[in-house]
Design an enzyme around this catalytic site. Structure first.
Site, short mmCIF file in Angstrom:
data_model
loop_
_atom_site.label_atom_id
_atom_site.label_comp_id
_atom_site.label_asym_id
_atom_site.label_seq_id
_atom_site.Cartn_x
_atom_site.Cartn_y
_atom_site.Cartn_z
N HIS A 12 41.22 42.05 50.03
CA HIS A 12 41.50 40.66 50.43
C HIS A 12 42.61 40.01 49.60
CE1 HIS A 12 37.97 39.73 47.51
NE2 HIS A 12 39.11 39.60 46.88
N HIS A 59 36.29 33.05 44.39
CA HIS A 59 37.12 33.18 43.18
C HIS A 59 37.33 31.83 42.50
CE1 HIS A 59 38.18 36.64 45.72
NE2 HIS A 59 38.66 37.25 44.67
N HIS A 193 41.22 47.52 41.00
CA HIS A 193 42.30 46.66 40.49
C HIS A 193 41.84 45.89 39.27
CE1 HIS A 193 40.28 43.84 43.33
NE2 HIS A 193 41.03 42.82 42.94
N GLU A 240 34.72 44.20 42.76
CA GLU A 240 34.53 43.66 44.11
C GLU A 240 33.98 44.71 45.08
OE1 GLU A 240 37.95 40.15 43.99
OE2 GLU A 240 38.37 42.01 45.05
C1 DHB Z 1 44.76 40.15 43.88
C2 DHB Z 1 43.62 40.85 44.30
C3 DHB Z 1 42.42 40.16 44.55
O1 DHB Z 1 41.26 40.78 44.93
C4 DHB Z 1 42.38 38.79 44.42
O2 DHB Z 1 41.22 38.16 44.73
C5 DHB Z 1 43.49 38.08 43.99
C6 DHB Z 1 44.69 38.77 43.72
C7 DHB Z 1 46.05 40.86 43.63
O3 DHB Z 1 46.11 42.10 43.57
O4 DHB Z 1 47.08 40.16 43.53
FE FE Z 2 39.55 39.29 44.84
#
Ligand code: DHB
Ligand code: FE
Length: 280
Positions: A12, A59, A193, A240
């Site tokens: 997302h 978030h 990530h 996540e």
């Molecule tokens: C990014 C990824 C995310 O899951 C999020 O909530 C906000 C930013 C990103 O990779 O930029």
């Molecule tokens: Fe996120």
């Protein structure tokens, strides 16, 4: 009889919303990611679900660090999106399904889950981006939603095992829901990530592949590690994947098969994945 059409899972990343707004789907950076979506859109057009039960994480738009429920279920008539500061356009509000929300809430509490119930709830990019990807073109959304927010942001986080159990409890609730509705289960976020700290930019393709494989027919395999070990393997925001695990649980125990899958590194800082599971 209520029909569960299957599950739709996707990353997302907010930048996806900017790419959609600027018409960049065919741009070399974006194309390998957006190429995953025509089959998903076709599947949703064909199945035409009435309701989506969406497992995602807020978030900081609706819940902030001062009040952070581990599990929260929306029970509103309507859920607004709002400006989160990513430079994204605010998207149209989502229609709720309070009757199904309360049914799920009652069933979860009867199953000993101590959840927060929300009769007012804003939904952030983690819910909006997957909808923009699946139902492009703007305008009103063609289905109602029941949002289920999981804390993946402020430690202590729930275990993967607990998230799978939460999803399985939702599956039992859906199994007992008397309606003629078609329901799609959605899980958003991940895959690996990390946005902050010394490992910012960390991605782990091996772990992502493990998740994409095991989520189909052995989701318990994703629940054997502690949340801290999942952070090590997937990155601080890669947790996540808990939303995917809960959504998989909500699809129940009958065999599933992959209908669509895509994996692309990176979109922004994230290993971006999309997946559709349907009854085998
Ligand atoms: C990014 C990824 C995310 O899951 C999020 O909530 C906000 C930013 C990103 O990779 O930029
Ligand atoms: Fe996120």
């Amino acid at each position: 009889m209520t029909e569960i059409i299957g599950g739709y899972f996707t990353s997302h990343v907010p930048a996806i919303g900017g790419a959609i707004a600027r018409g960049l789907e065919g741009d070399p950076y974006w194309k390998p990611f957006f190429d995953g979506f025509p089959p998903i859109r076709d599947w949703l057009q064909e199945k035409n679900p009435d309701v989506a039960v969406v497992f995602y994480n807020d978030h900081g738009l609706n819940f902030f660090l001062d009040k952070m429920p581990t599990f929260a279920v929306g029970a509103a008539n309507r859920y607004a999106n709002a400006d989160e500061g990513w430079g994204l356009r605010v998207c149209p509000p989502f229609e709720g399904d309070p009757a199904l929300s309360w049914h799920i809430i009652e069933s979860l509490i009867a199953d000993d889950f101590d959840i927060t119930t929300c009769q007012e709830m804003k939904v952030d990019h983690a819910l909006a981006i997957p909808f923009q990807l699946a139902w492009p073109g703007g305008g009103a959304w063609p289905l109602r939603i029941v949002p289920v927010a999981i804390n993946t942001v402020q430690h202590p986080l729930p275990s993967a095992k607990r998230c799978l159990a939460l999803g399985r409890s939702v599956a039992r609730a859906l199994d007992n829901w008397k309606s003629s509705d078609k329901i799609v289960v959605i899980g958003t976020g991940g895959l690996s990530h990390q946005l902050d700290g010394e490992r910012a930019g960390f991605i782990n393709a091996d772990y992502d592949r493990f998740c994409l494989d095991r989520i189909v027919d052995d989701p318990d395999a994703l629940t054997r590690e502690s949340i801290h070990d999942i952070v090590k393997r997937a990155g601080t925001q890669g947790v996540e994947v808990l939303n995917w695990i809960a959504a998989r649980g909500a699809l129940g125990d009958a065999p599933l098969k992959k209908r669509a899958e895509n994996y692309h590194i990176p979109i922004s800082n994230t290993a971006a994945a999309s997946l559709v599971l349907e009854p085998a």
